[in-house]
Scaffold this motif. Sequence first.
Motif, PDB file in Angstrom:
ATOM      1  N   LYS A  37       0.841  -1.203   0.000  1.00 55.90           N
ATOM      2  CA  LYS A  37       0.000   0.000   0.000  1.00 55.90           C
ATOM      3  C   LYS A  37       0.876   1.253   0.000  1.00 55.90           C
ATOM      4  O   LYS A  37       1.711   1.422   0.893  1.00 55.90           O
ATOM      5  N   ARG A  45      -3.048   3.593  -4.793  1.00 53.90           N
ATOM      6  CA  ARG A  45      -2.659   3.091  -3.477  1.00 53.90           C
ATOM      7  C   ARG A  45      -2.125   1.654  -3.527  1.00 53.90           C
ATOM      8  O   ARG A  45      -1.256   1.289  -2.752  1.00 53.90           O
ATOM      9  N   ASN A  46      -2.676   0.843  -4.439  1.00 56.92           N
ATOM     10  CA  ASN A  46      -2.208  -0.549  -4.558  1.00 56.92           C
ATOM     11  C   ASN A  46      -1.021  -0.607  -5.507  1.00 56.92           C
ATOM     12  O   ASN A  46      -1.175  -0.499  -6.719  1.00 56.92           O
ATOM     13  N   ASN A  99      -1.633  -6.665   4.422  1.00 54.79           N
ATOM     14  CA  ASN A  99      -1.249  -5.401   3.780  1.00 54.79           C
ATOM     15  C   ASN A  99       0.032  -4.843   4.377  1.00 54.79           C
ATOM     16  O   ASN A  99       0.194  -4.804   5.602  1.00 54.79           O
ATOM     17  N   TYR A 239      -6.997   4.674   5.075  1.00 60.10           N
ATOM     18  CA  TYR A 239      -6.697   3.251   4.903  1.00 60.10           C
ATOM     19  C   TYR A 239      -7.510   2.403   5.866  1.00 60.10           C
ATOM     20  O   TYR A 239      -7.605   2.688   7.046  1.00 60.10           O
TER      21      TYR A 239
END
Length: 266
Positions: A37, A45-46, A99, A239
Amino acid sequence: VVIKMAVGKNKRISKGKKGGKKKATDAFAKKDWYDLKAPGFFSVRNVGKTLVTRTQGTKIASEGLKGRVFEVSLADLQKNEEDAFKKIRLRVEDVQGRNCLTNFYGMDFTTDKLRFLIRKWQSLIEAHVDVKTTDGYSLRMFCIAFTKKRQGQIKRTCYAQTGQIRSIRKKMVEIMAREASSCEVKELVAKLIPEAIGKDIEKACQGIFPITNVFVRKVKVLKTPKFDHAKLMEVHGDYTAEVGTKVERVLIEEAEEKEGPIVGMN
């Protein structure tokens, strides 16, 4: 000539190869995929995925991920192909679920862009400065600029004198130090993306010698402050750990009423 060998003396004859055959196992079977992230100041963001060996005994998977550095093109982070020559370095600061939360860890130019900028008949001016941001990051910033012809100039070359180069370099250091030391890292990144510092330097140096292609070509993180979880969550903004969508369970009786009896059910 007959050679006699004592039975049982040559032990290597009876045995196979030393060590024997190793059992072929799939290395990836012991590994897990984690999502990367990017911080909130980037559009995308990814960033991608990374592999790590599953937690086993005292070897914890999240510890193997923390501190990993990834190099991502700014074009992918901002969905803008014009920024493809800038490479952003992101470092994993924390792991939450599957993540990996990353933070800014430097910037660089691609080699082809630097080679493209350098030409004959002009002066290349470089400067670097060590600065400390308001949130405690120690950075080293490198700047690059090139002289250009004056308006209506016929002469082929446009070399600057040593004194002029020194004055331009002084201005570069001054502006970089001022811009970086008065803000946090996320605000500095916001200045680096549109090349605002480079434009300021170009404007300030017009009176000394006309320059062009002014860029902060590299930002190196020398020292980071102590890890602060609250600060990292602030950088990652909205997030939230991705959880699967809730699916309502349909009872068999309701399904039978709607679609008739289900084949194979008693």
